[in-house]
Design an enzyme around this catalytic site. Structure first.
Site, PDB file in Angstrom:
ATOM      1  N   CYS B 409       0.792  -1.221   0.000  1.00 35.64           N
ATOM      2  CA  CYS B 409       0.000   0.000   0.000  1.00 35.64           C
ATOM      3  C   CYS B 409       0.826   1.273   0.000  1.00 35.64           C
ATOM      4  O   CYS B 409       0.499   2.224  -0.697  1.00 35.64           O
ATOM      5  CB  CYS B 409      -0.955  -0.001   1.177  1.00 35.64           C
ATOM      6  SG  CYS B 409      -0.107  -0.240   2.760  1.00 35.64           S
ATOM      7  N   HIS B 453      -2.685   0.474   6.725  1.00 32.63           N
ATOM      8  CA  HIS B 453      -2.888   0.699   5.290  1.00 32.63           C
ATOM      9  C   HIS B 453      -2.569   2.150   4.978  1.00 32.63           C
ATOM     10  O   HIS B 453      -2.523   2.998   5.876  1.00 32.63           O
ATOM     11  CB  HIS B 453      -4.352   0.382   4.948  1.00 32.63           C
ATOM     12  CG  HIS B 453      -4.605   0.282   3.481  1.00 32.63           C
ATOM     13  ND1 HIS B 453      -3.871  -0.517   2.648  1.00 32.63           N
ATOM     14  CD2 HIS B 453      -5.545   0.885   2.701  1.00 32.63           C
ATOM     15  CE1 HIS B 453      -4.326  -0.413   1.413  1.00 32.63           C
ATOM     16  NE2 HIS B 453      -5.354   0.448   1.422  1.00 32.63           N
ATOM     17  N   ASP B 469      -8.097   4.507  -3.557  1.00 29.96           N
ATOM     18  CA  ASP B 469      -7.186   3.483  -3.013  1.00 29.96           C
ATOM     19  C   ASP B 469      -6.563   2.729  -4.174  1.00 29.96           C
ATOM     20  O   ASP B 469      -7.123   1.763  -4.679  1.00 29.96           O
ATOM     21  CB  ASP B 469      -7.948   2.531  -2.099  1.00 29.96           C
ATOM     22  CG  ASP B 469      -6.974   1.634  -1.341  1.00 29.96           C
ATOM     23  OD1 ASP B 469      -5.768   1.646  -1.670  1.00 29.96           O
ATOM     24  OD2 ASP B 469      -7.428   0.930  -0.419  1.00 29.96           O
TER      25      ASP B 469
END
Lengths: 305, 673
Positions: B409, B453, B469
């Protein structure tokens, strides 16, 4: 609570006609007998120790023997010995004087400890073992031992541990003047005794002894006995307190006392009545003089729970 | 120089003492250096052997040398002999040495008191349920040994002492609860050693450098736990907002220092849902909320980037209630300065990325098209998701976008933000946690450190800050199912991340539920909760708390004393004895006194002699009393008769000295005749 007149009542009455003015001592002696214990009489000569023993033997129809202890006596002289019979070429056991129902061991402290212990063992075990063979003593078996507290030269006083074998220790003392006058004026005691019939059989005695064992001691009473024992153990003037065995003896004697009184249950007074005789020879003061322990003082300090 | 042979401590007692101290020191072994553990064990073993062989203990000189050497060794190891770690090490070592001069009960007492202290110090390192259980067991063992070595007779078995110790400790529980609740609490540990106290705390960082090895993902420690009032949000929506990173220097994303104080306007587009978060301390000021929070019930404020912050680092576990809307509009307008800051890129960094972004900008019609083009790029190009990405050295973004194309991430969020900024779209990295697993054993959600994250927020005119995202494009499973699913086969998942299935998983969830309760009711009870409790009990200041504490302790001890007195009260006599005492009491009032040692028969005789008119009543009383108390058989009628007779007993007042003879107590030995 006060029971009916029992069969021991005639015994007491008869004994009192022979031994004058000594109701308490006679009663204690008979209680001792009923409790299946042995009696130690400590007193001067001539106050009637032998007469007391004789009377008891006579009234109960017991086989009676008297044994005068001397310093040269051997254990075999008490319990008996095996003697070689040349005729049959074998050893025969000749029972000693201890093989009787009522033994008067006179001046037991004159004998050597060895001989004393032979007697005391026989008392405790109610049997005699010689040369590996065990022979039971007759039933009932009752020893009255006497000891002369004065004139201790050349004697072997019974050690404390042996004193424990006697349920009670009493002394007789001089009679009061009325009894003494009666004694002097009256018939010789021996002759009187010879004319007195037995009021109870040995079997009757055993029956009475069984009844004594059955006398009830309630929890409250046992608590009282325990309180007495505890008190003797915490009294600083005493060398040591009463043992559990002494407690058993006390209760046994109290049962007999209650039975003599015609009751089937022990009350505190029974315990108090026998306590001086039962505990007296088992307790020793710390002072070197070894003075008698004031049993009454001990009792007075223990409240009845 | 030899000491006299050990006396006073029997060999089997010594064994138990060694075992108990072993139990006490065991958890410290995790912190202590190896040489120290070996030394302590050697001391215990040596003492055991000496006792076994009946040999003399080491002399004074030997012991002195050992202590000096050991202290020196600790100084060398830790650089100090003070402080938490060195102090505990020293304490453990000395406890071991004390065994070498263990001679009598007093030495044993010293060892045991050291033991109690060591049990307490274990809490400085770990306060979990497990260490609490260990402390309880160790305290029990020490208390047992205290009984064994201090005055218990040699004959009694240690098991009996253990039972007694258990009883005593159980009895101490109320006092423990009381002290726990009322003892004044202060913020932070009593010892001013923050670097020691908080070094172990894990959590999000306030900066992010893609390319650094992922440490965070490896940890399965719980970050926080959430109880939802209206049920948990759907899986893909569990974005927990943490630090927002907007400043970028070409390598590292950091938080803006100059974030405006005025909060961003939030408009909820769906009904906000309510939840309560129990947050583990992480030594940072921020709190986590479900994106995006509309209100929070705690002394913390939202800043310009909509991070929820406290004024001080979080050093105790806290609970707070919050509301969040899953559909929202975050921010209405973007000031010029803000816009500039969110577009800033180092001048000569990432030329390839800039080139790509410029291309997208040229092709696309608007900002939204550019964002979608960017997401499509990640979806279509061969990017892969891995927790073990290759290290990136020179230009991390360009290298990642065009060469390695493997990362997690942080890489995606960083690269995407750079691309957006290059395309003239304000963008920032938001870190936090994504996901969370419901614990059926406790009906709450656990969010672990491994759920950490990073994602991106872009500013779209008219829409505000919009969450994007990029990781979801590469590994949609990461968003939907969590880390373990997202990893390619063969990539090792951090231990415990896969939990939740099978027996082990369910046990671990149950264990976590127990820990959650422990945290919530015991560890979270800090100054704040104590304040709340005090307020509820109307105890404002700590002075009042101390008064309350003292009063409650006094009350407790008073109650205990009363109970003991009540237990040891003289047993109430049975009715017969009571009636008999009444009888004696009345006689005494009338003048007939008797010692307590006088038997009932004797007393009755004297009483009857004293009051001949009452003789019959006295006989009745005595007969029934004796039968009840000493007789073989008694009936209820005896009791009735006794009571009735005692009522009838009316002795006349003894006058003068006429009946003196009768009134004098008879000799105790007088027989019942």
């Amino acid at each position: 609570m006060r029971g009916q007149e029992t069969s021991v009542a005639p015994l007491l009455q008869a004994a009192e006609t022979v031994i004058l003015g000594k109701t308490g001592q006679v009663r204690l002696a008979i209680a001792c007998l009923l409790a299946e214990g042995h009696l130690l009489i400590e007193d001067l000569p001539g106050v009637g120790k032998t007469t007391l023993a004789h009377t008891i033997g006579r009234l109960l129809g017991l086989e009676f023997r008297r044994l005068q202890f001397t310093s040269d006596m051997l254990p075999a002289d008490v319990v008996g010995a095996s003697i070689y019979d040349r005729h049959h070429a074998r050893f025969d056991f000749h029972p000693g004087p201890v093989f009787t129902q009522l033994l008067l061991a006179d001046e037991v402290n004159r004998a050597t400890p060895r001989t004393q212990s032979a007697l005391l063992e026989a008392m405790e075990e109610r049997q005699v073992t010689t040369e590996g063979e065990t022979r039971p003593l007759p039933e009932p078996f009752f020893v009255i031992a006497t000891q002369n507290p004065e004139n201790q030269v050349g004697t072997f006083p019974l050690p404390e541990s042996q004193l424990d074998r006697f349920l009670m220790r009493i002394s007789i003392g001089y009679p009061d003047s009325r009894a003494e006058r009666q004694l002097l004026a009256g018939q010789d005691r021996r002759h009187l005794l010879a004319e007195t019939p037995a009021v109870m059989s040995p079997e009757g005695l055993q029956h009475e002894q069984a009844q004594v064992r059955d006398v009830h001691a309630s929890d409250a009473l046992i608590a009282y006995v325990q309180a007495i024992l505890a008190h003797t153990r915490s009294t600083p003037e005493l060398q040591h307190g009463l043992s559990p065995r002494a407690g058993q003896a006390l209760l046994r004697a109290a049962r007999a006392w209650a039975h003599l009184d015609g009751r089937d249950a022990v009350v505190p007074e029974d315990v108090q009545a026998v306590f001086p005789s039962v505990a007296g020879h088992r307790l020793q003061t710390c002072n070197t003089a070894g003075e008698a322990v004031p049993a009454e003082a001990l009792l007075a300090a223990v409240p009845i729970p | 120089m030899t000491a006299p042979p050990p006396a006073g401590i029997a060999h089997d007692r010594l064994k138990w003492l060694l075992a108990a101290m072993g139990l006490v020191i065991a958890p410290h072994a995790l912190q202590l250096p190896l040489w120290l553990i070996i030394s302590v064990i050697a001391c215990g073993g040596l003492r055991y052997l000496l006792s076994l062989r009946g040999d003399a203990l080491p002399g004074r000189l030997t012991r002195l040398l050992a202590v000096i050497t050991a202290t020196g060794a600790i100084y060398v190891t830790y650089g100090t002999i003070l402080g938490l770690d060195a102090g505990v090490a020293l304490l453990s070592l000395m406890a071991g040495f004390k065994f070498l001069e263990l001679r009598n009960a007093r030495d044993a007492l010293v060892i045991l008191l050291l033991g109690y202290f060591l049990v307490a110090t274990a809490f400085l390192f770990d306060q979990s349920l497990l260490s609490a259980a260990h402390a309880a067991a160790a305290t029990w063992a020490l208390t047992t040994l205290l009984i064994t070595t201090q005055g218990a007779s040699d004959a009694s078995p240690v098991g009996a002492h253990a039972r007694l110790a258990g009883t005593m400790l159980t009895q101490a529980i109320p006092i423990m609860v009381l002290l726990f609740a009322l003892f004044p609490r202060i913020q932070g540990p009593l010892w001013g050693m923050p670097e020691d106290a908080y070094a172990a705390m894990t959590g999000l960082s306030d900066e992010m450098t893609p390319g650094a090895i992922s440490n965070l993902s490896q940890s399965t420690d719980p970050a926080f736990r959430v109880e939802f009032t209206d049920g948990p949000p759907p899986r893909g929506q569990r974005y927990w907002r943490g630090p927002v990173l907007a400043a970028y220097d070409g390598q590292t994303w950091t938080q803006e220092r100059t974030t405006g104080r005025n909060a961003t306007e939030v408009r909820a587009l769906s009904e906000p849902s309510r939840y309560v978060v129990t947050l583990e301390p992480h030594n940072q000021p921020w709190l986590l909320t479900l994106d995006v929070a509309t209100s929070v019930d705690h002394t913390a404020e939202f800043d310009r980037a909509h991070q929820l912050r406290k004024s001080t680092p979080l050093r105790e576990r806290i609970r707070y209630e919050a509301r969040s809307a899953l559909h929202y509009q975050l921010g209405r307008s973007l000031g010029d300065g803000e816009r500039r800051r969110h577009l800033a890129l180092p001048d000569d960094a990432h030329p390839q990325a800039r080139e790509l972004a410029r291309r997208w900008r040229d092709e696309a019609g608007g900002d939204r098209d550019v964002v979608e083009q960017g997401l499509r790029h990640f979806a279509s190009e061969p990017f892969s998701y891995t927790l073990q990405p290759p290290l990136l050295d020179d230009d991390s973004v360009d290298q990642f976008l065009f060469e390695t194309r493997a990362g997690f991430c942080e890489h995606y969020a960083s690269a995407f933000s750079v691309l957006m900024r290059a395309a003239d779209i304000p963008a920032r990295v938001v870190t936090g946690y994504l996901g969370g697993r419901m614990n059926p054993a406790g009906d709450y959600m656990i969010v672990r450190q491994s759920d950490a994250h990073a994602w991106v927020e872009v500013w779209l005119e008219g829409e505000g800050w919009v969450r994007v995202d990029p990781t979801a494009q590469v590994a949609p499973e990461r968003v939907e199912h969590g880390l373990a699913e997202a990893l390619p086969d063969g990539d090792p998942a951090p231990g415990g991340v896969t939990g939740g299935d099978g027996l082990v998983g369910s046990l671990s969830l149950r264990w976590d539920a127990m820990n959650a309760y422990w945290n919530r009711w015991v560890l979270a009870y800090g100054p704040t909760l104590q304040d709340n409790l005090m307020q509820r009990l109307s105890l404002g200041s700590w002075q009042r708390v101390v008064i309350a504490l003292t009063a409650t302790m006094a009350l407790l001890l008073g109650a205990l004393a009363a109970l003991l007195l009540y237990r040891s009260r003289p047993r109430p006599p049975d009715p017969a004895t009571r009636a008999w005492r009444t009888f004696r009491h009345r006689a005494a009032r009338a003048g007939l006194r008797a010692p307590a040692s006088e038997g009932p028969h004797t007393f009755a005789r004297r009483a009857a002699a004293q009051w001949p008119d009452q003789a019959e009543v006295i006989t009745t009383i005595t007969t029934h009393y004796l039968r009840i108390r000493y007789g073989r058989h008694q009936t209820a009628a005896d009791m009735t008769a006794l009571r009735r007779a005692v009522r009838r007993f009316r002795p006349s007042r003894m006058s003068g000295d006429a009946p003196r003879a009768a009134a004098e107590p008879g000799a105790a030995g007088s027989h019942a005749g």
